[in-house]
Write an enzyme that holds these catalytic residues in place. Structure first.
Site, PDB file in Angstrom:
ATOM      1  N   GLY A   1       6.193   4.608  -7.029  1.00 31.45           N
ATOM      2  CA  GLY A   1       5.263   4.378  -8.140  1.00 31.45           C
ATOM      3  C   GLY A   1       4.667   5.683  -8.637  1.00 31.45           C
TER       4      GLY A   1
ATOM      5  N   GLU B   1       2.427  -3.645  -5.908  1.00 31.69           N
ATOM      6  CA  GLU B   1       3.850  -3.599  -5.574  1.00 31.69           C
ATOM      7  C   GLU B   1       4.524  -4.977  -5.655  1.00 31.69           C
ATOM      8  OE1 GLU B   1       5.453  -1.606  -2.265  1.00 31.69           O
ATOM      9  OE2 GLU B   1       3.969  -0.002  -2.273  1.00 31.69           O
TER      10      GLU B   1
ATOM     11  N   CYS C   1       2.110   4.015  -3.097  1.00 22.05           N
ATOM     12  CA  CYS C   1       3.494   3.693  -3.432  1.00 22.05           C
ATOM     13  C   CYS C   1       4.156   4.979  -3.919  1.00 22.05           C
ATOM     14  CB  CYS C   1       3.538   2.608  -4.507  1.00 22.05           C
ATOM     15  SG  CYS C   1       5.222   2.149  -4.985  1.00 22.05           S
TER      16      CYS C   1
ATOM     17  N   HIS D   1       9.947  -0.043 -12.154  1.00 20.12           N
ATOM     18  CA  HIS D   1       8.508   0.266 -12.263  1.00 20.12           C
ATOM     19  C   HIS D   1       8.018   0.109 -13.701  1.00 20.12           C
ATOM     20  CE1 HIS D   1       7.646   1.932  -8.243  1.00 20.12           C
ATOM     21  NE2 HIS D   1       8.934   2.221  -8.239  1.00 20.12           N
TER      22      HIS D   1
ATOM     23  N   CYS E   1      12.256   3.019  -1.411  1.00 19.52           N
ATOM     24  CA  CYS E   1      10.889   3.098  -0.887  1.00 19.52           C
ATOM     25  C   CYS E   1      10.606   4.563  -0.629  1.00 19.52           C
ATOM     26  CB  CYS E   1      10.760   2.264   0.386  1.00 19.52           C
ATOM     27  SG  CYS E   1       9.113   2.344   1.112  1.00 19.52           S
TER      28      CYS E   1
END
Ligand SMILES: N[C@@H](CCC[C@H](N)C(=O)O)C(=O)O
Length: 274
Positions: free
Chosen positions: A220, A208, A217, A159, A73
């Site tokens: 991301g 997400e 994100c 991703h 994260c």
């Protein structure tokens, strides 16, 4: 249980010191706490644990709002660094943390911004939960009788990246879940929709894994820049605009770590019976 509420560009977190208090967090409890009507409300819960090896300062665990533990994260990493320094768990402004599958380095730059060495983007499909053997720069994925061209890579977490002319008109609510849950991704996937403004500036929205669309994100944003640089349409240093604000991403290419700089905001401290 004591906690801090924090966010990185509106991607919001509950952060818990699991060193100075005993916590027993089942996915059921996390789901209850994440509920924005009946609980505290957050996208992810971040747990601070003592390091299990000498090379790192802390163990960094990430749980999505449904209680699933995940590998990474990015926005949370910045808040993790701010939290451990604010709470006196460290006097260092440059710390090393171990996530589920990689070691990342966090640096408090000032009272607002944190730099994260996110490690290397991974493009080998055999090292990503992705049912595909041939490594490509772009993949064509069948979704509801359409063929979607996208990138697939890992920043520790998986991703998928789609390029669009105007992300404000993106069909994120339709395409997001269809790709998130596509059979090619046995552990599901985060889906980024990227609009290229120029080779140093992009705008993205992210659907997400387990959550849906968030305000931002971090991993991301990193994945979009890595995909764009690898395919030659983005430069090494890129400003990424997300719904909740902007990040600066820097990557020198294959074999090198990728860096992210952005804010980490403390909102309030709380105490809740679980
Ligand atoms: N918001 C995070 C990503 C959190 C985990 C993601 N939903 C996943 O399941 O991998 C970020 O800032 O990277």
């Amino acid at each position: 249980m004591k906690f801090s509420k924090m966010h990185g560009l509106g991607n919001d977190f509950v952060i818990i010191d699991g060193i100075n208090q005993k916590v027993n967090l089942s996915s059921k409890i996390i789901s209850k706490l994440s509920n924005r009507n009946f609980g505290i409300g957050f996208d992810q819960l971040l747990l601070v644990e003592s390091s299990r090896n000498n090379s790192c300062d802390f163990n960094y665990r990430v749980f999505n709002s449904n209680g699933n533990e995940v590998e990474q994260c990015g926005n949370g990493a910045r808040c993790f660094a701010r939290f451990v320094y604010l709470k006196g768990l460290t006097l260092k402004k440059n710390i090393c943390v171990k996530t589920k599958n990689r070691i990342i380095n966090l640096t408090l730059l000032n009272d607002n911004d944190v730099s994260v060495n996110m490690g290397e983007p991974i493009f080998d499909p055999k090292k990503i939960p992705f049912l595909c053997n041939k490594k490509k720069k772009r993949y064509k994925i069948h979704v509801n009788n359409n063929i979607i061209t996208c990138g697939v890579l890992s920043m520790g977490n998986p991703h998928c990246i789609l390029q669009e002319k105007n992300v404000s008109k993106s069909k994120i609510k339709i395409l997001g879940p269809l790709l998130e849950n596509n059979a090619l991704f046995p552990e599901k996937i985060n889906v980024s929709f990227m609009e290229v403004i120029n080779n140093k500036h992009i705008k993205i929205r992210v659907y997400e894994r387990d959550i849906g669309e968030t305000q931002a994100c971090g991993s991301g944003a990193c994945a979009c820049v890595a995909y764009g640089y690898l395919n030659g349409f983005l430069s090494q240093k890129v400003k990424v605009d997300l719904l909740g604000g902007s990040l600066d991403i820097f990557w020198e290419g294959l074999g090198k770590p990728l860096f992210m700089i952005g804010s980490a905001t403390h909102v309030y401290d709380g105490d809740i019976n679980i």
